[in-house]
Design a protein around this motif. Structure first.
Motif, PDB file in Angstrom:
ATOM      1  N   ILE A  34       0.838  -1.208   0.000  1.00  0.00           N
ATOM      2  CA  ILE A  34       0.000   0.000   0.000  1.00  0.00           C
ATOM      3  C   ILE A  34       0.869   1.253   0.000  1.00  0.00           C
ATOM      4  O   ILE A  34       0.603   2.210  -0.725  1.00  0.00           O
ATOM      5  CB  ILE A  34      -0.954  -0.008   1.212  1.00  0.00           C
ATOM      6  CG1 ILE A  34      -1.961  -1.149   1.066  1.00  0.00           C
ATOM      7  CG2 ILE A  34      -1.681   1.330   1.349  1.00  0.00           C
ATOM      8  CD1 ILE A  34      -2.801  -1.405   2.291  1.00  0.00           C
ATOM      9  N   ILE A  35       1.934   1.232   0.809  1.00  0.00           N
ATOM     10  CA  ILE A  35       2.855   2.381   0.856  1.00  0.00           C
ATOM     11  C   ILE A  35       3.488   2.597  -0.507  1.00  0.00           C
ATOM     12  O   ILE A  35       3.559   3.714  -1.019  1.00  0.00           O
ATOM     13  CB  ILE A  35       3.930   2.171   1.938  1.00  0.00           C
ATOM     14  CG1 ILE A  35       3.293   2.143   3.329  1.00  0.00           C
ATOM     15  CG2 ILE A  35       5.006   3.263   1.856  1.00  0.00           C
ATOM     16  CD1 ILE A  35       4.217   1.662   4.424  1.00  0.00           C
ATOM     17  N   ASP A  38       1.309   4.153  -3.417  1.00  0.00           N
ATOM     18  CA  ASP A  38       0.848   5.534  -3.267  1.00  0.00           C
ATOM     19  C   ASP A  38       1.120   6.313  -4.555  1.00  0.00           C
ATOM     20  O   ASP A  38       2.252   6.383  -5.028  1.00  0.00           O
ATOM     21  CB  ASP A  38       1.557   6.187  -2.082  1.00  0.00           C
ATOM     22  CG  ASP A  38       1.093   7.603  -1.788  1.00  0.00           C
ATOM     23  OD1 ASP A  38       0.314   8.186  -2.576  1.00  0.00           O
ATOM     24  OD2 ASP A  38       1.514   8.141  -0.754  1.00  0.00           O
ATOM     25  N   GLN A  39       0.077   6.902  -5.118  1.00  0.00           N
ATOM     26  CA  GLN A  39       0.190   7.644  -6.377  1.00  0.00           C
ATOM     27  C   GLN A  39       1.119   8.855  -6.262  1.00  0.00           C
ATOM     28  O   GLN A  39       1.724   9.266  -7.238  1.00  0.00           O
ATOM     29  CB  GLN A  39      -1.196   8.110  -6.838  1.00  0.00           C
ATOM     30  CG  GLN A  39      -2.146   6.973  -7.146  1.00  0.00           C
ATOM     31  CD  GLN A  39      -1.690   6.141  -8.331  1.00  0.00           C
ATOM     32  OE1 GLN A  39      -1.129   6.664  -9.287  1.00  0.00           O
ATOM     33  NE2 GLN A  39      -1.921   4.845  -8.262  1.00  0.00           N
ATOM     34  N   ASN A  40       1.222   9.433  -5.074  1.00  0.00           N
ATOM     35  CA  ASN A  40       2.060  10.621  -4.878  1.00  0.00           C
ATOM     36  C   ASN A  40       3.512  10.277  -4.569  1.00  0.00           C
ATOM     37  O   ASN A  40       4.340  11.162  -4.441  1.00  0.00           O
ATOM     38  CB  ASN A  40       1.489  11.483  -3.747  1.00  0.00           C
ATOM     39  CG  ASN A  40       0.125  12.027  -4.094  1.00  0.00           C
ATOM     40  OD1 ASN A  40      -0.112  12.442  -5.221  1.00  0.00           O
ATOM     41  ND2 ASN A  40      -0.779  12.006  -3.132  1.00  0.00           N
ATOM     42  N   LEU A  41       3.824   8.995  -4.455  1.00  0.00           N
ATOM     43  CA  LEU A  41       5.176   8.573  -4.082  1.00  0.00           C
ATOM     44  C   LEU A  41       6.224   9.064  -5.079  1.00  0.00           C
ATOM     45  O   LEU A  41       7.308   9.479  -4.689  1.00  0.00           O
ATOM     46  CB  LEU A  41       5.218   7.048  -3.982  1.00  0.00           C
ATOM     47  CG  LEU A  41       6.409   6.422  -3.283  1.00  0.00           C
ATOM     48  CD1 LEU A  41       6.485   6.883  -1.826  1.00  0.00           C
ATOM     49  CD2 LEU A  41       6.321   4.908  -3.342  1.00  0.00           C
ATOM     50  N   VAL A  47       9.736  10.041   2.308  1.00  0.00           N
ATOM     51  CA  VAL A  47       8.509   9.403   2.766  1.00  0.00           C
ATOM     52  C   VAL A  47       8.606   9.239   4.277  1.00  0.00           C
ATOM     53  O   VAL A  47       9.643   8.838   4.800  1.00  0.00           O
ATOM     54  CB  VAL A  47       8.335   8.007   2.111  1.00  0.00           C
ATOM     55  CG1 VAL A  47       7.134   7.280   2.685  1.00  0.00           C
ATOM     56  CG2 VAL A  47       8.234   8.141   0.605  1.00  0.00           C
ATOM     57  N   GLU A  49       6.170   7.441   7.138  1.00  0.00           N
ATOM     58  CA  GLU A  49       4.959   6.657   7.357  1.00  0.00           C
ATOM     59  C   GLU A  49       5.059   5.924   8.690  1.00  0.00           C
ATOM     60  O   GLU A  49       6.135   5.449   9.070  1.00  0.00           O
ATOM     61  CB  GLU A  49       4.785   5.598   6.264  1.00  0.00           C
ATOM     62  CG  GLU A  49       4.485   6.137   4.892  1.00  0.00           C
ATOM     63  CD  GLU A  49       3.054   6.592   4.727  1.00  0.00           C
ATOM     64  OE1 GLU A  49       2.176   6.150   5.490  1.00  0.00           O
ATOM     65  OE2 GLU A  49       2.815   7.396   3.825  1.00  0.00           O
TER      66      GLU A  49
END
Length: 91
Positions: A34-35, A38-41, A47, A49
């Motif tokens: 999931i991390i 992320d579309q914004n990654l 990052v 989290e």
């Protein structure tokens, strides 16, 4: 990019695993997919989290809770541990 591989580059994470007698092959990072999905990654170099890393050894399963700090540009990651829970191994 694999978060586990980035963490294993750091001596402090390896020392944490040794302290609990956990081998690198016996850890998993919850919600890693999931991390990484992320579309914004792609637009971020850093990052931060909150994650849970599970590791097991002969005495049980350890859940390490904390914050992942990851610099994607330099491919470095640090895990800032905030707590540990242990579940005893079934005999």
């Amino acid at each position: 990019m694999d978060i586990k591989e980035l963490l294993l580059k750091g001596q402090s994470f390896i020392a944490l695993l040794k302290e609990f007698a956990i081998e690198a092959k016996d850890i998993s990072i919850q919600d890693e997919s999931i991390i990484l999905a992320d579309q914004n990654l792609a637009q971020r170099n850093i990052v931060k989290e909150t994650i849970c890393i599970e590791g097991k050894n002969d005495t049980g399963i350890f859940s390490f809770f904390g914050t992942l700090h990851c610099n994607l540009l330099n491919q470095l990651a640090v895990f800032e541990i905030q707590g540990v829970e242990k579940k005893m191994a079934a005999h």
